[in-house]
Design a protein around this motif. Structure first.
Motif, mmCIF file in Angstrom:
data_model
loop_
_atom_site.group_PDB
_atom_site.id
_atom_site.type_symbol
_atom_site.label_atom_id
_atom_site.label_comp_id
_atom_site.label_asym_id
_atom_site.label_seq_id
_atom_site.Cartn_x
_atom_site.Cartn_y
_atom_site.Cartn_z
ATOM 1 N N GLY A 179 2.341 -1.427 -4.403
ATOM 2 C CA GLY A 179 2.853 -2.265 -5.471
ATOM 3 C C GLY A 179 3.011 -3.699 -5.031
ATOM 4 N N TYR A 181 5.457 -6.560 -3.857
ATOM 5 C CA TYR A 181 6.746 -6.631 -3.167
ATOM 6 C C TYR A 181 7.363 -8.022 -3.305
ATOM 7 C CZ TYR A 181 6.362 -2.042 -0.930
ATOM 8 O OH TYR A 181 6.311 -0.692 -0.696
ATOM 9 N N ARG A 193 9.779 -3.222 -3.150
ATOM 10 C CA ARG A 193 8.773 -3.120 -4.202
ATOM 11 C C ARG A 193 9.443 -3.372 -5.547
ATOM 12 N NH1 ARG A 193 7.216 2.184 -4.204
ATOM 13 N NH2 ARG A 193 8.478 2.567 -6.030
ATOM 14 N N ASP A 195 9.477 -2.792 -9.615
ATOM 15 C CA ASP A 195 8.908 -1.884 -10.620
ATOM 16 C C ASP A 195 8.098 -2.669 -11.640
ATOM 17 O OD1 ASP A 195 10.009 0.299 -9.455
ATOM 18 O OD2 ASP A 195 11.853 0.225 -10.657
ATOM 19 N N LYS A 196 8.596 -3.884 -11.946
ATOM 20 C CA LYS A 196 7.913 -4.731 -12.934
ATOM 21 C C LYS A 196 7.948 -6.173 -12.468
ATOM 22 C CE LYS A 196 9.229 -2.193 -17.096
ATOM 23 N NZ LYS A 196 9.988 -2.269 -18.332
ATOM 24 N N ARG A 231 -0.906 -0.093 -7.502
ATOM 25 C CA ARG A 231 -0.452 1.144 -6.864
ATOM 26 C C ARG A 231 -1.279 1.451 -5.616
ATOM 27 N NH1 ARG A 231 -2.153 5.705 -11.206
ATOM 28 N NH2 ARG A 231 -1.526 7.080 -9.489
ATOM 29 N N THR A 245 5.534 9.109 -13.403
ATOM 30 C CA THR A 245 5.096 7.735 -13.152
ATOM 31 C C THR A 245 5.008 7.548 -11.642
ATOM 32 O OG1 THR A 245 6.392 7.087 -15.054
ATOM 33 C CG2 THR A 245 5.595 5.296 -13.649
ATOM 34 N N PRO A 247 4.670 5.635 -7.897
ATOM 35 C CA PRO A 247 5.207 4.366 -7.403
ATOM 36 C C PRO A 247 4.182 3.260 -7.657
ATOM 37 C CG PRO A 247 5.180 6.043 -5.669
ATOM 38 C CD PRO A 247 4.447 6.614 -6.831
ATOM 39 N N THR A 249 3.755 -1.160 -9.366
ATOM 40 C CA THR A 249 4.344 -2.302 -10.072
ATOM 41 C C THR A 249 3.544 -2.610 -11.335
ATOM 42 O OG1 THR A 249 5.039 -3.247 -7.968
ATOM 43 C CG2 THR A 249 5.018 -4.740 -9.863
#
Ligand code: ADP
Ligand code: ASP
Ligand code: MG
Length: 416
Positions: A179, A181, A193, A195-196, A231, A245, A247, A249
């Motif tokens: 993702g 970071y 990391r 998420d969004k 990912r 879902t 791991p 971003t």
């Protein structure tokens, strides 16, 4: 049933075992009933090797031939992945940029995608569920038919552009980290990391040195509203829950982020060079005389610092250019010496730009001041500063890059 673009970068397709692992990821999505277009990069290190061959053949090579050479890396991977998928009983075929076609501008080595014909891919999804394996990074010029490439890291842009062209539900960017970071996890192991992340912030991250996505891919995603998900390709395909879902971003609109931090993350770039033009006459037209010829030579000038003249006669002007354009910049300025009227030029290539990014900075004062204090506390000298609405950057000695990034990462409470 969804329509997906899956993009795999160089490390993810570095050898035949990794290509087989990629094929299993593709199979996982095909088995779940999805229509799949895969975009692949060259195997790790191959593009660098091809670039080096061009330079060895002739330092002043024709950019059209450079593109013909460096586009070859992706052709190998797309063929190998199609062979592997076919071997697993999955209907698949490779597509080169000229075959789809992916039409681009004629800016060889940094071409822009103008149009992609996705009709044939969609037809094959519908008729036979065929997986399209597309070479990233390459296209053809719409008039001359010559092969073009999209600039380093360009397979990300190929993937997002294809996702827009075939109206994909999602564009998954599989890479060697799971993702985006708060900063490069290879430099700061305590990076977190996200998420969004909002498109605007991702644009800043990408343009300020985080190489996880090419800048143009983020621009295209923003314009065409492509759902981009970063990912890891190293997750075992069999361990992934088809209903959960994974791991990663998601790059999304600002409104979709509930908890907005003031500072989102830190980016850095060592690909910088500093140029100081000494004792230029302090009069109207001087900035144009310096930056005009650089712009004509397609050299991107970034940070600019000009002092107010102390004696009302002359001043110094400092700015940065990409390290790869340093020598060319000196040559261009040297040719304009009499028109500009400077005394001498000082330059440095051992510099780095460290940037602090966050949409929350729009409404918070003092964020940059805290950074200046923290860097001073570490004895790190700041050579130049630039600010904009959602980021600020400092130019420092390259030797202090890691220390500066870690210091700022802790300062803004980003450590995990
Ligand atoms: P690929 O070959 O898959 O395109 P890249 O090497 O281009 O992968 O991009 C992934 C790399 O980007 C990571 O290995 C990581 O070191 C680097 N990187 C820099 N900044 C960040 C960040 N903020 N988040 C995640 N990765 C980052
Ligand atoms: N192979 C190209 C590069 O190394 C494109 C990419 O990997 O995205 O720059
Ligand atoms: Mg990349």
């Amino acid at each position: 049933m969804a329509r997906l673009v899956m993009k795999f970068g160089g490390t993810s397709v570095a050898d035949i075992d990794r290509i087989r692992n990629v094929a299993h990821h593709v199979k996982r999505e095909v088995d779940a009933g999805h229509e799949v277009a895969v975009v692949v990069s060259a195997m790790a290190g191959k593009t660098n090797e091809l670039v080096a061959w061009c330079r060895a053949a002739s330092p002043m090579h024709d950019a059209r031939e450079y593109d013909a050479v460096v586009a070859a890396g992706e052709q190998v991977t797309s063929g190998l992945l199609a062979i592997t998928l076919e071997g697993m009983g999955i209907d698949a075929r490779s597509w080169q940029g000229w075959q789809l076609p992916i039409l681009t501008s004629d800016a060889h080595a940094s071409a822009r995608i103008l149009d992609i014909n996705g009709a044939e891919l969609i037809k094959r999804f519908k008729e036979r569920k065929q997986v399209a394996v597309i070479s990233g990074f390459q296209g053809i010029h719409k008039d001359t038919g010559r092969i073009t490439t999209l600039g380093r890291g360009g397979s990300d842009t190929s993937a997002v552009a294809i996702a827009a062209a075939i109206q994909a539900d999602r564009c998954d960017i599989y890479t060697d980290v799971d993702g985006v970071y708060t900063t490069d996890p290879r430099v700061v192991p305590r990076a977190r990391r996200m998420d969004k992340i909002a498109f605007e912030e991702m644009l800043e991250f990408a343009s300020l040195g985080a190489k996880v996505l090419q800048v143009r891919s983020v621009e295209l995603g923003m314009v065409h509203k492509v759902k981009i998900f970063v990912r890891s390709s190293f997750d075992k395909p069999e361990d992934i829950d088809p209903h959960g879902t994974p791991p990663g971003t998601l790059i999304c609109d600002e409104e979709d982020i509930v908890e907005q931090q003031v500072v989102t993350g830190i980016a850095f770039s060592k690909d910088e060079a500093q140029i100081s033009v000494r004792h230029v006459p302090d009069r109207p037209g001087i900035a144009a005389a310096i930056f005009g010829p650089l712009a004509e030579a397609s050299i991107n000038v970034d940070m600019i610092v000009q002092n107010v003249s102390a004696d009302n006669a002359t001043t110094d002007l400092t700015f940065t250019v990409p390290a790869s354009d340093y020598q060319r910049s000196l040559d261009v300025l040297g040719k304009s010496k009499s028109a500009i009227g400077f005394d001498r030029i000082d330059g440095a290539t051992d510099v780095a730009k460290v940037s602090v990014i966050g949409i929350g900075m729009r409404s918070h004062a003092g964020v940059a001041a805290d950074a200046f204090k923290a860097l001073a506390g570490r004895n790190i000298n700041i050579r130049a500063i630039t600010t904009s609405e959602i980021k600020f950057s400092v130019l420092i000695d390259a030797a202090y890059t890691e220390l500066a990034v870690r210091t700022l990462h802790s300062l803004y409470g980003l450590d995990k």
